[in-house]
Every structure is written in structure tokens, then in C-alpha cells.
Scaffold this active site. Structure first.
Site, PDB file in Angstrom:
ATOM      1  N   CYS A   1       6.489  49.351  30.780  1.00  0.00           N
ATOM      2  CA  CYS A   1       5.707  48.489  31.665  1.00  0.00           C
ATOM      3  C   CYS A   1       5.891  48.969  33.092  1.00  0.00           C
ATOM      4  O   CYS A   1       7.022  49.045  33.596  1.00  0.00           O
ATOM      5  CB  CYS A   1       6.151  47.033  31.534  1.00  0.00           C
TER       6      CYS A   1
ATOM      7  N   ASP B   1       6.881  24.364  49.345  1.00  0.00           N
ATOM      8  CA  ASP B   1       6.706  25.493  48.427  1.00  0.00           C
ATOM      9  C   ASP B   1       6.676  24.958  46.993  1.00  0.00           C
ATOM     10  O   ASP B   1       7.587  25.201  46.205  1.00  0.00           O
ATOM     11  CB  ASP B   1       7.846  26.505  48.611  1.00  0.00           C
TER      12      ASP B   1
ATOM     13  N   CYS C   1      -1.795  52.178  33.085  1.00  0.00           N
ATOM     14  CA  CYS C   1      -1.054  51.858  31.861  1.00  0.00           C
ATOM     15  C   CYS C   1      -1.963  51.991  30.652  1.00  0.00           C
ATOM     16  O   CYS C   1      -3.079  51.449  30.638  1.00  0.00           O
ATOM     17  CB  CYS C   1      -0.499  50.439  31.954  1.00  0.00           C
TER      18      CYS C   1
ATOM     19  N   GLN D   1      12.100  34.315  43.395  1.00  0.00           N
ATOM     20  CA  GLN D   1      10.819  34.999  43.547  1.00  0.00           C
ATOM     21  C   GLN D   1      10.850  36.323  42.794  1.00  0.00           C
ATOM     22  O   GLN D   1      11.844  37.049  42.828  1.00  0.00           O
ATOM     23  CB  GLN D   1      10.519  35.237  45.028  1.00  0.00           C
TER      24      GLN D   1
ATOM     25  N   CYS E   1       1.450  29.008  45.101  1.00  0.00           N
ATOM     26  CA  CYS E   1       1.171  29.986  44.058  1.00  0.00           C
ATOM     27  C   CYS E   1      -0.129  29.652  43.328  1.00  0.00           C
ATOM     28  O   CYS E   1      -0.418  30.217  42.274  1.00  0.00           O
ATOM     29  CB  CYS E   1       2.332  30.072  43.068  1.00  0.00           C
TER      30      CYS E   1
END
EC number: 2.1.1.190
Length: 441
Positions: free
Chosen positions: A166, A372, A78, A274, A398
Site C-alpha cells: 500500500c 475539532d 497502485c 491524526q 473532517c
């Protein structure tokens, strides 16, 4: 007592040899006994860098020149890399990104959790471009340029980055940033439209325009025409999430993900799902393999959201109890259970950071448990897990630092053993590390 003065920055670039990566993708070098965190530097490289901050015991910098590179360095795909804050690792070969994230998880488990005896799971990997299905895009009309910018903020700045496209966003929206900017530039409320929420399901794609002033009739028509032309459901959000209103079409179906075990997971355009649908399906498959619910077992799914794991687990049998603090997501979880014809699951609304003694579901015993949590982890629940006497615990995380902290507490204070842990490449080219761990008493 006055504020501590910030040290003056050296005017000339400095030389450094980089030793390792930080959790956010910067290279760490040591100069004059100080740890210096350098954007754009990779382990093993010798770089010339410019100081951007200097304190008594550490500093920050930006690469000016790479004097000695490593084979893992690649040209970023990018053109906005380095300016846009969306990615931090495009200059590192993807296989090396995986190795670095594996090493970070092991280091956090060892340093924070005090654990180094476990089996390392093979990483879950998937597409490395066009994977991002959920995003919050910033919007800003820049007066001195007479230009609308749509995308992400510059790294370390509140300014919007000028990007044309993007590569990590799903192509339907990642290739439409300039079209979105052009659309907003035609609106009477272009200075009162600060963000766009993106939600791309397996069936439909939605754009939610946050509007601080009511759009005119002409604005509404232009927004509807954009949705029709590029196949987006268009929503307006004038206030909080409860103010969401469809614009085009008048009554669009909800987007959904198709999950393992023939589960369809419906979600609202502002609901949590997600980001990476491919990795999500693989993650669910790994959880199913590890927990393998039996018909005579009861499983507890903590921080269950709208049923991403709960419903595939329920398809396998047994009784599944899902607990979540967000009432809207619990409502969607119940809706999804009905829509999929699943009746061996129950959902409860509960703030899992608060005491659980008065919660009826918390007094039961559970054969297996899934957690989670958000980035802050689930420290408040660690003392509860032994009370439920599970045979297995699977922890999806995460944030490897809070995973290591919580797993360390389970191992050293409550007699659990970490069996396996591994990463999941949910966010390629970024420093985010998603991981999963299996524990037994």
C-alpha cells in the site's frame, strides 16, 4: 406492503458525459433525467459505463471505457486501484484533487450553510504517499485459495482486496503486507485473527493483533520474532481496548508525535491520533497563528482528545481548558501535560452531545474557542458558543457537510461571521476532506 422491487439493470453499457465529482469521488452524469454516480469517471469526460444499480430517480455505475478523457486523468500508481477500497482518486492528478476538494468545501458552505462571502485559505499540503501512520488492516484466511489476505476491503464489498503493498501507508508497514500475511499464515490461530491495528509514531511503531483465541507458545514466538526483525512493538488484543497487552518487548515505551512548541504527544497504540503527522503539524501551526493565546486569556478546546491542540496552545500562554468525552483520552491528555511540564491546562471528561448546564466549566467565559469534532459535527454546541462570548472561534472538521451546517447556524442564527475557510490534505488520493474555518462574532 411488500418490498419495493429493484429495477432490472440494462445489459448493455451506456454512454454519459460527466459533470462533477461527488463527495466520495464518483463522477456525476445525467442519463434519461436520472443522476448516475459512476466510479472511475472524472468531470468533463465522456465514458461508457456499466450500471451497478438503478432506482427511480438515480443510479450507480462503473466505468467500462473512457472515450474522451481530461488532462487531469493520470495512471494510478497502485495496481490494486479500482479494486481496493482504500483510495478513490488515484486516477486524478493530485493538484486537481486539491482543486476538487476546495470546490467541494465552497459548494457545501454555499448550499448547506448559505454562505459564500469568505476568504479561501491556501490548502495545507504535504507528502502524497507514505503519509498514513494509523490504520486498521483487515485480515482474512481464504480457504478456497488457501491464502491469508492483509489490507483493506474491496470497494463496495465486504471481501478483502488482494494487495501486495500500500503506497499510502507509511512504508514500514505498507511494504510489509505480504510479510504480515506470511506471518499469519504460520499461526495456529490464522482464522481467529481478524484485524491488525497500526500505530506509527515519530519514535516507535506498533502492531496490535486482534486475537479471538489465545495464541499458542509457538504463535507468540513467531509474532515476537516478527516484531524484532522489522522493528515493531507487538501487542495482543483478545477483547476490548482494555485487554491490550504487550508481547514484544515486554514493556515497550509509548509511541509519540513531536509537535510544534516543543511538545511531545504520547499516545497508546489504540488511541486516536491524526493519521497524517506532517499535515497535523501544519494544522497545529495554523491554529496557533489564528488563536494566538495571550497570557491574560482563557481558551476552550472542545473535543480535545489527548491534547493535540491543547498542549501547543498552552505553551503559548494563558489558561487552556480541554473537554473530551473519551475518559481514556483525557487521562492521556493529563499524562501528556505532566510529561511536558505544562501546568496552565485543565482537562474535563464530558459528553458534548448532552446538555451542559450542570458542567462547572461551561459556566465560565472564554476568550477564544477551538472545536475539532467527529464527522457528526457539533450542532448541539452552536447555541452555547454565544454564551461564552468568544472573540474568535476556530472549527476543525473532517466532514465539510457538518462544518457547513454548523457554521451556517452560527452565522444566520447567532450573528457570527465566517472570515476564512480552507482544506487540509490529510488524506491524499481519497475523497476525505479535512477543513478549517475561522469565525468572529
Amino acid at each position: 406492503m411488500g418490498r419495493r422491487r429493484r429495477r432490472p439493470l440494462p445489459t448493455e453499457p451506456a454512454l454519459a458525459t460527466v459533470e462533477k465529482l461527488t463527495h466520495d469521488g464518483r463522477g456525476i452524469a445525467y442519463v434519461d433525467g436520472k443522476a448516475i454516480f459512476i466510479i472511475g469517471a472524472l468531470p468533463g469526460e465522456t465514458v461508457r459505463f456499466r450500471y451497478t444499480e438503478l432506482r427511480r430517480d438515480h443510479g450507480s455505475g462503473q466505468v467500462v471505457e473512457v472515450l474522451k478523457s481530461v488532462p487531469e486523468r493520470v495512471a494510478p500508481a497502485c495496481g490494486a486501484f479500482g479494486r481496493c477500497g482504500g483510495c478513490s482518486l488515484q486516477h486524478l492528478d493530485h493538484a486537481a484533487q486539491i482543486r476538487a476538494k476546495d470546490a467541494l468545501l465552497a459548494e457545501q458552505l454555499r448550499r448547506i450553510g448559505g454562505i459564500d462571502d469568505f476568504e479561501c485559505w491556501p490548502p495545507l499540503t504535504g507528502p502524497v504517499w507514505g503519509y498514513r501512520r494509523k490504520a486498521r488492516l483487515g485480515v482474512r484466511y481464504v480457504r478456497n485459495k488457501d491464502k491469508v489476505l492483509v489490507g483493506f476491503r474491496e470497494r463496495g464489498s465486504g471481501k478483502m482486496a488482494e494487495i501486495e503493498s500500500c503506497l499510502t501507508l507509511h512504508p514500514q508497514v505498507g511494504e510489509r503486507l505480504q510479510d504480515l500475511a506470511g506471518l499469519i499464515d504460520t499461526l495456529s490461530i490464522r482464522e481467529q485473527l481478524p484485524q491488525i491495528e497500526v500505530a506509527i509514531g515519530d519514535n516507535r511503531s506498533a502492531l496490535v493483533f486482534r486475537v479471538l483465541q489465545p495464541p499458542s507458545a509457538a504463535d507468540r514466538q513467531r509474532l515476537s520474532d516478527f516484531g524484532r526483525r522489522y522493528d515493531f512493538d507487538v501487542y495482543l488484543q483478545p477483547k476490548g481496548p482494555e485487554s491490550l497487552q504487550p508481547l514484544y518487548p515486554e514493556d515497550p515505551p509509548l509511541p509519540c508525535y513531536f509537535l510544534p512548541e516543543d511538545v511531545t504527544l504520547w499516545f497508546g497504540p489504540l488511541g486516536f491520533t491524526q493519521v497524517n503527522a506532517d499535515i497535523n503539524r501544519k494544522m497545529i501551526a495554523r491554529v496557533l497563528e489564528m488563536l494566538a493565546p495571550q497570557t491574560d486569556e482563557t481558551l476552550l478546546d472542545l473535543f480535545c482528545g489527548l491534547g493535540n491542540f491543547t498542549l501547543p496552545l498552552a505553551r503559548r500562554g494563558g489558561r487552556i481548558v480541554g473537554v473530551e468525552g473519551n475518559a481514556r483520552e483525557v487521562e492521556m491528555g493529563r499524562y501528556n501535560a505532566r510529561a511536558n511540564g505544562i501546568d496552565n491546562v485543565e482537562f474535563h471528561v464530558c459528553d458534548l452531545t448532552q446538555p451542559l448546564e450542570d458542567q462547572p466549566w461551561a459556566g465560565a467565559r472564554y476568550d477564544k474557542i477551538l472545536l475539532d469534532p467527529a464527522r457528526s459535527g457539533a450542532l448541539e454546541l452552536m447555541a452555547w458558543l454565544p454564551r461564552w462570548r468568544p472573540k474568535q472561534v476556530v472549527y476543525v472538521s473532517c466532514n465539510p457537510a457538518t462544518l457547513a451546517r454548523d457554521v451556517g447556524r452560527l452565522v444566520h442564527e447567532h450573528g457570527f461571521r465566517l472570515i476564512r475557510a480552507g482544506i487540509m490534505d490529510m488524506f491524499p488520493h481519497t475523497a476525505h476532506v479535512e477543513s478549517i474555518a475561522l469565525l468572529t462574532p
